[in-house]
Design a protein around this motif. Structure first.
Motif, PDB file in Angstrom:
ATOM      1  N   UNK A 275      39.030  27.790  23.976  1.00 36.31           N
ATOM      2  CA  UNK A 275      38.280  28.667  23.060  1.00 36.31           C
ATOM      3  C   UNK A 275      39.146  29.129  21.895  1.00 36.31           C
ATOM      4  N   UNK A 276      40.110  28.328  21.520  1.00 41.10           N
ATOM      5  CA  UNK A 276      40.971  28.676  20.377  1.00 41.10           C
ATOM      6  C   UNK A 276      41.240  27.408  19.582  1.00 41.10           C
ATOM      7  N   UNK A 277      40.193  26.865  19.006  1.00 37.54           N
ATOM      8  CA  UNK A 277      40.285  25.581  18.328  1.00 37.54           C
ATOM      9  C   UNK A 277      40.527  25.687  16.842  1.00 37.54           C
ATOM     10  N   UNK A 278      40.134  24.645  16.133  1.00 40.29           N
ATOM     11  CA  UNK A 278      40.324  24.606  14.682  1.00 40.29           C
ATOM     12  C   UNK A 278      39.202  25.375  13.993  1.00 40.29           C
ATOM     13  N   UNK A 279      39.432  25.715  12.747  1.00 32.76           N
ATOM     14  CA  UNK A 279      38.511  26.576  12.001  1.00 32.76           C
ATOM     15  C   UNK A 279      37.134  25.930  11.853  1.00 32.76           C
ATOM     16  N   UNK A 280      36.107  26.748  12.029  1.00 30.56           N
ATOM     17  CA  UNK A 280      34.731  26.273  11.816  1.00 30.56           C
ATOM     18  C   UNK A 280      34.328  26.541  10.377  1.00 30.56           C
ATOM     19  N   UNK A 281      33.783  25.507   9.729  1.00 34.04           N
ATOM     20  CA  UNK A 281      33.338  25.643   8.349  1.00 34.04           C
ATOM     21  C   UNK A 281      32.387  24.509   8.018  1.00 34.04           C
ATOM     22  N   UNK A 282      31.480  24.696   7.049  1.00 29.41           N
ATOM     23  CA  UNK A 282      30.588  23.601   6.654  1.00 29.41           C
ATOM     24  C   UNK A 282      31.312  22.615   5.767  1.00 29.41           C
ATOM     25  N   UNK A 283      30.860  21.370   5.794  1.00 30.26           N
ATOM     26  CA  UNK A 283      31.409  20.348   4.896  1.00 30.26           C
ATOM     27  C   UNK A 283      30.614  20.323   3.606  1.00 30.26           C
ATOM     28  N   UNK A 284      31.136  19.599   2.642  1.00 26.11           N
ATOM     29  CA  UNK A 284      30.399  19.457   1.400  1.00 26.11           C
ATOM     30  C   UNK A 284      29.137  18.625   1.641  1.00 26.11           C
ATOM     31  N   UNK A 285      28.076  18.945   0.918  1.00 20.73           N
ATOM     32  CA  UNK A 285      26.827  18.191   1.027  1.00 20.73           C
ATOM     33  C   UNK A 285      26.925  16.994   0.090  1.00 20.73           C
TER      34      UNK A 285
ATOM     35  N   UNK B 138      45.761  20.917  22.327  1.00 17.87           N
ATOM     36  CA  UNK B 138      45.348  21.698  23.477  1.00 17.87           C
ATOM     37  C   UNK B 138      45.400  23.146  23.045  1.00 17.87           C
ATOM     38  N   UNK B 139      44.238  23.734  22.749  1.00 13.08           N
ATOM     39  CA  UNK B 139      44.231  25.052  22.135  1.00 13.08           C
ATOM     40  C   UNK B 139      44.874  24.971  20.769  1.00 13.08           C
ATOM     41  N   UNK B 140      45.863  25.831  20.505  1.00 12.56           N
ATOM     42  CA  UNK B 140      46.561  25.763  19.220  1.00 12.56           C
ATOM     43  C   UNK B 140      47.897  25.040  19.314  1.00 12.56           C
ATOM     44  N   UNK B 141      48.088  24.296  20.415  1.00 13.30           N
ATOM     45  CA  UNK B 141      49.264  23.441  20.567  1.00 13.30           C
ATOM     46  C   UNK B 141      48.886  22.016  20.183  1.00 13.30           C
ATOM     47  N   UNK B 142      49.638  21.427  19.274  1.00 10.68           N
ATOM     48  CA  UNK B 142      49.366  20.080  18.778  1.00 10.68           C
ATOM     49  C   UNK B 142      50.520  19.169  19.179  1.00 10.68           C
ATOM     50  N   UNK B 143      50.205  17.956  19.586  1.00 13.62           N
ATOM     51  CA  UNK B 143      51.251  17.081  20.087  1.00 13.62           C
ATOM     52  C   UNK B 143      50.970  15.624  19.728  1.00 13.62           C
ATOM     53  N   UNK B 144      52.056  14.904  19.549  1.00 13.60           N
ATOM     54  CA  UNK B 144      52.002  13.475  19.238  1.00 13.60           C
ATOM     55  C   UNK B 144      52.974  12.783  20.174  1.00 13.60           C
ATOM     56  N   UNK B 145      52.483  11.859  20.965  1.00 13.02           N
ATOM     57  CA  UNK B 145      53.328  11.224  21.956  1.00 13.02           C
ATOM     58  C   UNK B 145      54.184  10.112  21.365  1.00 13.02           C
ATOM     59  N   UNK B 146      55.389   9.984  21.899  1.00 11.40           N
ATOM     60  CA  UNK B 146      56.257   8.862  21.571  1.00 11.40           C
ATOM     61  C   UNK B 146      55.914   7.740  22.548  1.00 11.40           C
TER      62      UNK B 146
ATOM     63  N   UNK C 192      35.750  23.569  15.636  1.00  9.49           N
ATOM     64  CA  UNK C 192      35.655  23.471  17.095  1.00  9.49           C
ATOM     65  C   UNK C 192      34.393  24.165  17.605  1.00  9.49           C
ATOM     66  N   UNK C 193      33.655  23.453  18.467  1.00  7.98           N
ATOM     67  CA  UNK C 193      32.368  23.930  18.965  1.00  7.98           C
ATOM     68  C   UNK C 193      32.227  23.616  20.451  1.00  7.98           C
ATOM     69  N   UNK C 194      31.290  24.301  21.069  1.00 13.72           N
ATOM     70  CA  UNK C 194      30.922  24.016  22.452  1.00 13.72           C
ATOM     71  C   UNK C 194      29.499  23.472  22.485  1.00 13.72           C
ATOM     72  N   UNK C 195      29.336  22.302  23.073  1.00 11.23           N
ATOM     73  CA  UNK C 195      28.000  21.752  23.299  1.00 11.23           C
ATOM     74  C   UNK C 195      27.618  22.152  24.725  1.00 11.23           C
TER      75      UNK C 195
END
Length: 428
Positions: free
Chosen positions: A192-202, A48-56, A214-217
């Motif tokens: 609006x504070x997601x993970x880094x945007x970058x291209x993948x290898x071709x 959630x934004x830059x907070x990451x969580x894993x549920x027990x 992270x993107x907005x559709x």
């Protein structure tokens, strides 16, 4: 997480596990790479934004299971086909449909194929303005136009006034939240504070680069923003984060429409899987996620994927926590749910993650084998090893009040792949 490189290092802050009603382990980071987040999602993490969580899941009243659908194997249901067809008919309008059928008639083979088959890619593009045919109308000498101009585009997950206002309208109308709860900074932090945007290898010379991060559709109708789907694009698939829409269009079932479009997006752009987020089997509002098939659920203990339909679904009907790997283990005498250890939550600060026996995390022995003394700690712009800390060797991983205990718990929750390629910042 960022690789261990001084030029590109970012901060990772740690929080103690919160074993309240949500029973989750939390951490935060301002620079998670798409490939790393993909590894975390496949270990049961969400963000959630830059907070990451894993549920027990074993200690939660409503276990949140991770879902994954193989995009290319998607099998549509009648209600899903009906939803996209209704939307397309609304956008195109009866006059356009009538004229297009006359000016651009389909062949007999095309009609037969459409009657017997459903192609989600063709269906979602059918009403998009840049995909529809606009032949010249002989009577007006002008291209025929649909009833509405519908456009969908992918853009950076940056905030805008239009997105913010749409979000407020959605939250206050659909979720009945107070307007004062969401300021611009709250909206920005949340979506609006997601993970880094970058291209993948071709992979091949004739393949285009896949978007990552992270993107907005964004959905626009006649130039007006009516819906936004927040997506994390990972090497392993398309992960749905959140979606909000104009409540004036609620009758069009945007939950189904956005899911269909995201499945199509995954197919079209070569993402293997579609992640719909967490799934709570006992929650009726989440049951619709299971209707997008074939759906698989992450086993909380083995981190392997099991089909939702069949054995797993039946067991979830009778008990909230299910791990098929546990049920099938040779040590299990029967398929009854595991007995919980008696844990005193009043002394939560004295509990270690290893005492709680949270499923899907490394054991104390496995953490010891990682040699975390060589894990990099970023301190005032300089990397040091944890073993350089005074008293590190005397500390214990199962002491949650020590730095070594906090670091050991983080490593157990993240897993060895992330630990190997990350650095840590500790905050007071």
């Amino acid at each position: 997480m960022e690789p261990v490189d001084a030029e590109r290092a970012r901060q990772l802050s740690l929080f103690r596990p919160l074993d309240d009603g949500s029973a989750s382990y939390y951490t935060s980071s301002v620079a998670v790479r798409p490939e790393h987040y993909g590894i975390l999602v496949d270990r049961g993490w969400r963000r959630s934004g830059n907070l990451y969580y894993k549920q027990n899941l074993r200690r939660s009243c409503c276990p949140h299971y991770t879902l994954r659908l193989e995009a290319s194997a998607y099998q549509s249901r009648r209600d899903q086909r009906k939803a996209i067809n209704r939307w397309n008919n609304y956008i195109l309008g009866p006059e356009y449909i009538r004229k297009a059928a006359r000016l651009c008639p389909r062949t007999r083979e095309e009609k037969k194929f459409r009657k017997c088959n459903f192609d989600v890619l063709s269906a979602v593009h059918e009403s998009e303005y840049n995909h529809i045919k606009r032949p010249i109308d002989p009577s007006t000498k002008r291209p025929i136009e649909p009833a509405h101009r519908f456009e969908v585009n992918i853009e950076a997950d940056s905030p805008s006034q239009a997105k913010y206002e749409l979000f407020l309208k959605y939250q206050t109308t659909v979720h009945k939240e107070d307007l004062s709860k969401w300021k611009v900074k709250d909206f920005t932090r949340f979506l609006c504070s997601g993970i880094k945007r970058s291209p993948a290898e071709v992979k091949k010379s004739n393949e285009s680069e896949k978007k990552l991060g992270s993107w907005h559709q964004c959905y626009r109708l006649d130039g007006k923003l009516i819906a936004v789907a927040v997506l994390d694009l990972l090497p392993s698939g398309v992960s749905s984060v959140y979606a909000f829409y104009d409540p004036d269009y609620e009758q069009w079932e945007f939950g189904k429409l956005s899911a269909l479009r995201e499945i199509a997006f995954a197919q079209e752009n070569g993402y293997p899987y579609y992640y719909m987020g967490y799934y709570i089997h006992s929650c009726q509002k989440m049951r619709y996620k299971g209707t997008f098939r074939p759906q698989y659920i992450l086993d909380p203990e083995s981190n392997r994927w099991d089909p939702l339909d069949g054995e797993l679904s039946k067991k979830l009907d009778s008990r909230s926590y299910v791990s098929l790997s546990r049920d099938r283990s040779s040590d299990a005498e029967d398929s009854s749910p595991p007995k919980e250890e008696s844990i005193d939550l009043d002394n939560e600060e004295t509990l270690s993650l290893f005492d709680i026996h949270m499923p899907g995390v490394l054991t104390l022995d496995q953490v010891n084998a990682l040699n975390l003394g060589n894990w990099n700690l970023l301190y005032h712009g300089t990397f040091v090893h944890f073993s350089d800390l005074v008293g590190w060797e005397e500390m214990a991983y199962n002491n949650p009040q020590s730095v070594k205990g906090i670091v050991g718990e983080l490593a157990a929750a993240l897993g060895p792949k992330i630990v190997k390629d990350s650095a840590v910042v500790l905050f007071d």
